[in-house]
Design a protein around this motif. Structure first.
Motif, PDB file in Angstrom:
ATOM      1  N   ALA A   1       0.839  -1.208   0.000  1.00  0.00           N
ATOM      2  CA  ALA A   1       0.000   0.000   0.000  1.00  0.00           C
ATOM      3  C   ALA A   1       0.876   1.262   0.000  1.00  0.00           C
ATOM      4  N   ALA A   2       2.027   1.210   0.670  1.00  0.00           N
ATOM      5  CA  ALA A   2       2.926   2.379   0.699  1.00  0.00           C
ATOM      6  C   ALA A   2       3.539   2.582  -0.685  1.00  0.00           C
ATOM      7  N   ILE A   3       3.897   1.474  -1.326  1.00  0.00           N
ATOM      8  CA  ILE A   3       4.496   1.576  -2.671  1.00  0.00           C
ATOM      9  C   ILE A   3       3.467   2.179  -3.634  1.00  0.00           C
ATOM     10  N   GLU A   4       2.214   1.720  -3.496  1.00  0.00           N
ATOM     11  CA  GLU A   4       1.164   2.260  -4.379  1.00  0.00           C
ATOM     12  C   GLU A   4       0.937   3.746  -4.100  1.00  0.00           C
ATOM     13  N   ALA A   5       0.917   4.108  -2.823  1.00  0.00           N
ATOM     14  CA  ALA A   5       0.706   5.528  -2.470  1.00  0.00           C
ATOM     15  C   ALA A   5       1.854   6.373  -3.037  1.00  0.00           C
TER      16      ALA A   5
ATOM     17  N   LYS B   1       1.401   6.805  -6.757  1.00  0.00           N
ATOM     18  CA  LYS B   1       0.313   7.770  -6.988  1.00  0.00           C
ATOM     19  C   LYS B   1       0.809   9.200  -6.809  1.00  0.00           C
ATOM     20  N   ALA B   2       1.713   9.366  -5.851  1.00  0.00           N
ATOM     21  CA  ALA B   2       2.261  10.710  -5.584  1.00  0.00           C
ATOM     22  C   ALA B   2       3.397  11.055  -6.556  1.00  0.00           C
TER      23      ALA B   2
ATOM     24  N   THR C   1      11.844   7.527  -1.581  1.00  0.00           N
ATOM     25  CA  THR C   1      11.798   8.991  -1.460  1.00  0.00           C
ATOM     26  C   THR C   1      10.517   9.390  -0.718  1.00  0.00           C
ATOM     27  N   PHE C   2       9.431   8.690  -1.037  1.00  0.00           N
ATOM     28  CA  PHE C   2       8.148   8.920  -0.373  1.00  0.00           C
ATOM     29  C   PHE C   2       8.289   8.689   1.131  1.00  0.00           C
TER      30      PHE C   2
END
Ligand SMILES: Cc1ncc(COP(=O)(O)O)c(C=O)c1O
Length: 500
Positions: free
Chosen positions: A428-432, A435-436, A442-443
């Motif tokens: 879910a973090a990779i997808e978020a 998306k960003a 880096t996210f």
């Protein structure tokens, strides 16, 4: 035809002078620049560092800043004396520097300077004159002799001062050598992945090709000769001509320290493939496990093997216990390099006139530190021991705490100034992140900065295997408890939020 007169064009008190700009003039535009510049990336001072700087200004200028932290922790850069990292400068070095800046101080404040400092400054003044003058383009001959003596004592093999070039930090030397070696658009330079981005940035700026070889994280970021062989074979099959092998030892960002057996293999590999060996040894005195991971220079290995491999080794006053990044001092030594090439290197450095004299004095202090019996020795020893001990203790504490976190693994680095933990991010973090429009690490690093004020560099800035995520943090920050505590709290929250 002409645009109206610029509002900045009339100097105060003058009504007569006008400057006009033609209406159709576009001024300087990005597409008029060398396109190679657009490909340059340098993550250490990239998006995260810029945002951290904005936060720093916000904290300073706005008491009701509304941020969830009260200070920025600059864990992104190996700049030991930076405010907040606060590695104290070595007193001896600064005292010599002070007398070089203003020799009259030796009389005006006689009690402030130990005898050996005054003697050293006098000696340097008689060799250099004033530091406000250009020196020999290769660096002050006397200081180069001292560098050569330092290398001889370190390695047990002769060093020729005429083959030593003093530089404005190691970066200047690395850039020069890379640009000299890129002879055509197919020239390739083997660089470790992860690497310090000076290499990829310089190659991008000068249209050279990086040939990546991966370090082995499972084996504590080991360098593998077969991996480099495979990278060479792939590059050659693609029509690339490998020219040089870059080795960073101790490693940045990995902190790995090479063993002699591996170094010998690398020298043989260079001989076999006709490669110049570029040995970046700027962290040679940052060792946290000297007994098990001592530093050996490539110069020593090349000489011990009786090898004819062309070698250029780089060193700097920016790291180690000196930490004088802003003074811009360093050197490189050429070994097994023909005189006609040395002459060309000299021609190129002479275009830049000379390295900064303050940096050259810094190099002299690094290679001629006080010895037992000298008036400054006791203080020098206390100061340098304290810096080594703090770095070692922070590295160990941080590695242990990071390894205890869910989804994190971190090689406990035996050298340099950094840790490079791997983070296994939830889907879910990779997808978020995608998306960003961000790389997932880096996210993660941006959220860490937003939440805690801790500024790190994401692994994508150094290179990493596809689908893996890391970040680099320096081990220079004081107050490890507070700092790692904030990092731990953030990490657990982040993992929970994305359903790990
Ligand atoms: C591996 C490596 N080489 C070279 C440099 C450049 O150092 P200097 O300040 O001497 O230019 C750095 C700086 O961080 C580095 O990490």
């Amino acid at each position: 035809m002409f645009r109206s007169v610029s509002k900045f064009s009339v100097p105060r008190g003058s009504a007569k002078v006008f400057f006009f700009r033609p209406f159709n003039m576009r001024g300087l535009t990005v597409d008029a620049l060398n396109p190679a510049i657009l490909n340059v990336q340098y993550a250490v001072r990239g998006e995260l560092a810029i945002k951290a700087e904005e936060y720093r200004v916000q904290l300073k200028t706005n008491t009701a800043h509304g941020l969830p932290f009260n200070k920025i922790i600059s864990s992104n850069i190996g700049n030991p004396q930076q405010t907040g990292l606060d590695q104290p400068p070595i007193t001896f070095n600064r005292q010599v520097a002070a007398l070089m800046e203003w020799p009259a101080l030796a009389e005006l404040a006689r009690d402030a300077f130990p005898e050996d400092v005054i003697a050293r400054a006098k000696e340097l003044q008689s060799e250099i004159g004033t530091i406000g003058a250009y020196s020999h383009s290769q660096g002050v001959p006397f200081i180069r002799k001292n560098v050569a003596r330092f290398i001889e004592e370190r390695d047990g093999y002769p060093s020729n001062p005429n083959h030593v070039f003093l530089t404005a930090g190691a970066s200047a030397g690395v850039t020069l050598l890379l640009t000299m070696l890129i002879s055509n658009p197919k020239s390739g330079i083997l660089i470790p992945i992860p690497q310090y981005p000076l290499y990829t940035a310089t190659l991008a700026a000068h249209s050279g090709l990086g040939i990546p070889y991966h370090l082995d994280e499972e084996a504590d970021w080991a360098t593998s000769a077969p991996e480099i062989e495979a990278a060479i074979a792939k590059a050659v099959a693609e029509g690339i001509e490998p020219k040089a092998l870059v080795v960073i030892n101790p490693g940045n960002p990995t902190g790995a320290v090479l063993d002699e057996a591996t170094m010998e293999q690398l020298v043989h590999l260079c001989a076999q493939h006709n490669l110049v060996l570029l040995a970046d040894e700027v962290y040679q005195s940052n060792l946290h496990a000297r007994a098990t991971h001592p530093f050996t220079s490539f110069k020593k290995v090349v000489r011990a093997l009786g090898s004819a491999v062309p070698l250029v080794s780089f060193h700097s006053i920016s790291k180690g216990v000196t930490g004088e990044c802003g003074r811009r001092g360093g050197y490189f030594e050429c070994a097994n390099i023909d005189e006609d090439i040395i002459a060309l290197v000299y021609k190129m450095v002479s275009v830049g006139l000379c390295p900064p004299l303050a940096g050259q004095v810094g190099v002299d202090c690094m290679v001629r530190s006080p010895r037992p019996g000298d008036a400054s020795y006791a203080l020098w020893k206390t100061e340098t021991d304290a810096t080594h001990a703090a770095l070692e203790q922070r590295t160990k504490t941080m590695a242990a705490r990071l390894n205890a976190l869910p989804g994190v693994s971190c090689v406990d680095s035996p050298g340099a100034l950094y840790l490079f933990p791997r983070i296994r991010l939830p889907t879910a973090a990779i997808e978020a992140a995608r998306k960003a429009g961000k790389e997932p690490d880096t996210f993660y690093a941006l959220e860490l900065l937003d939440d805690t004020g801790i500024c790190v560099v994401s692994g994508s800035g150094f290179g990493q295997k596809e689908g893996q995520y890391h970040y680099r943090l320096t081990c220079l920050c004081p107050g490890v408890e507070e700092y790692v505590g904030a990092l731990e709290r953030f990490h657990r929250k982040f993992m929970e939020r994305y359903g790990a």
